[in-house]
Write a protein that holds these residues in place. Structure first.
Motif, PDB file in Angstrom:
ATOM      1  N   TRP A  45      -3.837  -7.721  -1.745  1.00 24.32           N
ATOM      2  CA  TRP A  45      -4.768  -8.720  -1.218  1.00 24.32           C
ATOM      3  C   TRP A  45      -4.753  -8.602   0.301  1.00 24.32           C
ATOM      4  CZ3 TRP A  45      -7.975 -12.650  -3.060  1.00 24.32           C
ATOM      5  CH2 TRP A  45      -8.328 -13.656  -2.159  1.00 24.32           C
ATOM      6  N   ASP A  46      -5.915  -8.372   0.906  1.00 25.87           N
ATOM      7  CA  ASP A  46      -6.016  -8.224   2.358  1.00 25.87           C
ATOM      8  C   ASP A  46      -6.056  -9.606   2.997  1.00 25.87           C
ATOM      9  OD1 ASP A  46      -6.780  -7.637   5.016  1.00 25.87           O
ATOM     10  OD2 ASP A  46      -7.808  -5.826   4.355  1.00 25.87           O
ATOM     11  N   ASP A 101      -5.883  -0.300   0.850  1.00 27.11           N
ATOM     12  CA  ASP A 101      -6.017   0.323  -0.459  1.00 27.11           C
ATOM     13  C   ASP A 101      -4.729   0.118  -1.251  1.00 27.11           C
ATOM     14  OD1 ASP A 101      -8.530   1.399   0.210  1.00 27.11           O
ATOM     15  OD2 ASP A 101      -7.633   3.255   0.976  1.00 27.11           O
ATOM     16  N   THR A 118       0.836  -1.192   0.000  1.00 29.05           N
ATOM     17  CA  THR A 118       0.000   0.000   0.000  1.00 29.05           C
ATOM     18  C   THR A 118       0.873   1.244   0.000  1.00 29.05           C
ATOM     19  OG1 THR A 118      -1.862  -1.040   1.140  1.00 29.05           O
ATOM     20  CG2 THR A 118      -1.656   1.335   1.352  1.00 29.05           C
ATOM     21  N   HIS A 159     -10.188  -6.729  -1.231  1.00 29.35           N
ATOM     22  CA  HIS A 159      -9.588  -5.481  -1.696  1.00 29.35           C
ATOM     23  C   HIS A 159     -10.448  -4.318  -1.237  1.00 29.35           C
ATOM     24  CE1 HIS A 159      -8.245  -8.468  -4.739  1.00 29.35           C
ATOM     25  NE2 HIS A 159      -7.109  -7.827  -4.642  1.00 29.35           N
ATOM     26  N   ASP A 219     -11.129 -10.354  -6.863  1.00 31.56           N
ATOM     27  CA  ASP A 219     -12.014 -10.765  -5.772  1.00 31.56           C
ATOM     28  C   ASP A 219     -12.655 -12.128  -6.017  1.00 31.56           C
ATOM     29  OD1 ASP A 219     -11.674  -8.771  -3.928  1.00 31.56           O
ATOM     30  OD2 ASP A 219     -13.321  -7.537  -4.649  1.00 31.56           O
ATOM     31  N   ASP A 230      -6.439  -4.936  -9.807  1.00 26.66           N
ATOM     32  CA  ASP A 230      -6.270  -6.030  -8.849  1.00 26.66           C
ATOM     33  C   ASP A 230      -5.110  -6.949  -9.183  1.00 26.66           C
ATOM     34  OD1 ASP A 230      -8.318  -5.176  -7.280  1.00 26.66           O
ATOM     35  OD2 ASP A 230      -9.778  -6.663  -7.949  1.00 26.66           O
ATOM     36  N   HIS A 283     -11.529  -3.765 -11.013  1.00 30.74           N
ATOM     37  CA  HIS A 283     -11.516  -3.578  -9.560  1.00 30.74           C
ATOM     38  C   HIS A 283     -12.918  -3.183  -9.127  1.00 30.74           C
ATOM     39  CE1 HIS A 283      -9.577  -2.676  -5.684  1.00 30.74           C
ATOM     40  NE2 HIS A 283     -10.405  -1.645  -5.620  1.00 30.74           N
ATOM     41  N   ALA A 308      -3.490  -3.535  -6.466  1.00 29.72           N
ATOM     42  CA  ALA A 308      -4.154  -3.435  -5.169  1.00 29.72           C
ATOM     43  C   ALA A 308      -3.780  -4.641  -4.301  1.00 29.72           C
ATOM     44  CB  ALA A 308      -5.662  -3.373  -5.351  1.00 29.72           C
TER      45      ALA A 308
END
Length: 477
Positions: free
Chosen positions: A235-236, A248, A186, A280, A272, A267, A303, A233
């Motif tokens: 990946w959480d 973010d 990020t 994301h 996702d 992405d 995204h 972005a």
């Protein structure tokens, strides 16, 4: 092109570097340092049971040498005078970023640790940071050791880069012509600090109540240029809940005089669809009192939540009311789901953007268009000469897709004209002229504004062709 900053600052303006000082503290030291902590359950909903490593990793394009041999070309360029970034509460400015960097403050970096070290060494000095190859903070030891983020805490701090004031961050194309890339990381510009008070809001309000200038409140980050980078972005690994991720790709918070040019954001290799929940958050969010920002010539693709300008309604008036001046121009919004942008409070100028969306049945969730320009609470927007191409959508449905406020909250004003609109529904191949007002009221009285900068306005049709040819990383002329 490597002209001196003194000769590059436009007549009658001031170098944005002069606006930095005590009000722009260095905030970066704690970022980019991994802690490898175990996931823990916290009050924000980060549950260890929801931890999931990124299921796909990219094909890496690491580099060990600079194909330019260190020769500077566009790196010393200052920002052009064609967006909100050229303004401030103290008058007209030129955003110089790190253009005036001394030789010792010009860095070429090949990995995340070198990037962090350059930031921490230069701090708020003017600096140019040139990225070559592929940056990812999950890699260490000169890109030889990979370890996924182990927790929310590890990713939040160890997986983030905080850019300080007076920075130019650019990507250098490799020998194959590929632009530099940042993945799993990020990029933060600024942070909302409390300045010794209980919380940020209390500290800021106390400062104002004491009769002090808000521009001197010591939390701002200013004067930054970002160009020619591909940014994936993150990946959480441990999101807040099934619908809300944290990380973010880039967040501006209490940031001013920012120019973002020719970046590509999406992405990457982790859409996702690889998860049953949200992994994301935003691509590029401009929030928490940020101001005087321009994003142009950029490519946003595949995204869900693209850009948030202002992240709350009445609870954010103390920081956002009268701020969030943003220009979005000559950008390509390609197969995105929403927030192009979602705007609260912002005085936003959009022109010559191309929005392409798919609403066809059977289109994957990672590509399907949901909503576009989203004017919400106290926003005041001016849209000019944009090209909307949204497939399989009836013309009378465009105002629920291309432009829609969603929750019925009231903008201050909305002006929209000169657009072209195209849908292929029924085999149609002919665009139509469209003002795109969609029932929103134009501003009146003191709420009517004119951009205080010069800009070149193309027709919507010409803008589409230009944007497709020129937007995104690797396409600087």
């Amino acid at each position: 092109m490597a002209s001196s900053v003194a000769s590059s600052v436009a007549s009658g303006t001031v170098d944005a570097k002069t606006l930095t000082g005590a009000s722009t503290p260095f905030q970066s030291a704690n970022y980019g340092v991994r802690n490898y902590s175990a996931p823990v359950k916290d009050s924000n909903g980060h549950d260890p049971a929801n931890y999931k490593a990124a299921p796909v990793l990219p094909t890496w394009q690491f580099a060990t040498s600079d194909p330019t041999g260190g020769k500077l070309t566009f790196e010393r360029e200052v920002a052009p005078a064609n967006g909100w970034h050229t303004w401030s509460r103290k008058g007209k400015v030129t955003v110089t970023g790190g253009s005036g960097a001394t030789a010792s403050r010009v860095y070429t970096v090949f990995n995340g640790q070198q990037l962090v070290a350059a930031i921490n060494e230069a701090q708020n000095d003017p600096k140019i940071i040139r990225v070559v190859g592929h940056i990812d903070l999950r890699w260490s030891s000169n890109n030889t050791v990979f370890k996924e983020y182990t927790s929310y805490s590890d990713q939040k701090m160890g997986g983030s880069i905080m850019l300080p004031s007076n920075t130019t961050l650019v990507g250098i194309n490799d020998a194959q012509g590929r632009p530099a890339r940042i993945t799993g990381t990020t990029i933060l510009i600024g942070s909302e600090l409390a300045n010794g008070a209980v919380d940020a809001e209390t500290g800021y309000k106390a400062w104002i109540a004491a009769g002090k200038d808000s521009e001197d409140y010591p939390t701002w980050t200013r004067n930054i240029i970002i160009r020619n980078l591909v940014i994936d972005a993150p990946w959480d690994v441990n999101p807040e809940d099934s619908a809300n991720a944290y990380a973010d790709a880039m967040t501006l918070s209490r940031a001013q005089n920012i120019w973002i040019d020719h970046v590509s954001m999406g992405d990457g290799d982790t859409p996702d669809s690889l998860a049953s929940d949200t992994r994301h958050d935003g691509l590029l969010d401009i929030v928490r009192g940020s101001d005087y920002v321009t994003v142009n010539g950029s490519y946003f693709f595949k995204h869900h939540k693209t850009t948030l300008i202002g992240n709350g309604d009445s609870g954010r008036a103390w920081s956002d009311d009268g701020r969030l001046h943003v220009t979005l121009s000559n950008n390509f919004y390609d197969r995105l789901e929403s927030r192009l942008p979602l705007n609260r409070y912002g005085q936003v100028h959009m022109f010559n953007n191309y929005i392409y969306g798919l609403t066809d049945s059977g289109v994957s969730a990672d590509l399907k268009f949901g909503s576009g320009v989203d004017p919400r609470y106290k926003s005041n927007m001016l849209l000019e000469n944009m090209y909307f191409e949204i497939t399989a959508l009836a013309t009378d449905s465009f105002c629920k897709k291309a432009i829609d406020g969603g929750n019925g909250t009231n903008p201050i004003g909305f002006r929209s004209s000169g657009h072209q609109l195209l849908s292929n529904k029924g085999g149609n191949t002919t665009p139509i002229a469209w003002d795109g007002q969609c029932g929103y009221a134009v501003p009146t009285g003191a709420n009517v504004w004119t951009p205080p900068y010069t800009y070149t306005l193309q027709t919507a049709t010409a803008a589409k062709a230009s944007v497709v040819a020129n937007a995104g990383a690797g396409k600087l002329k």
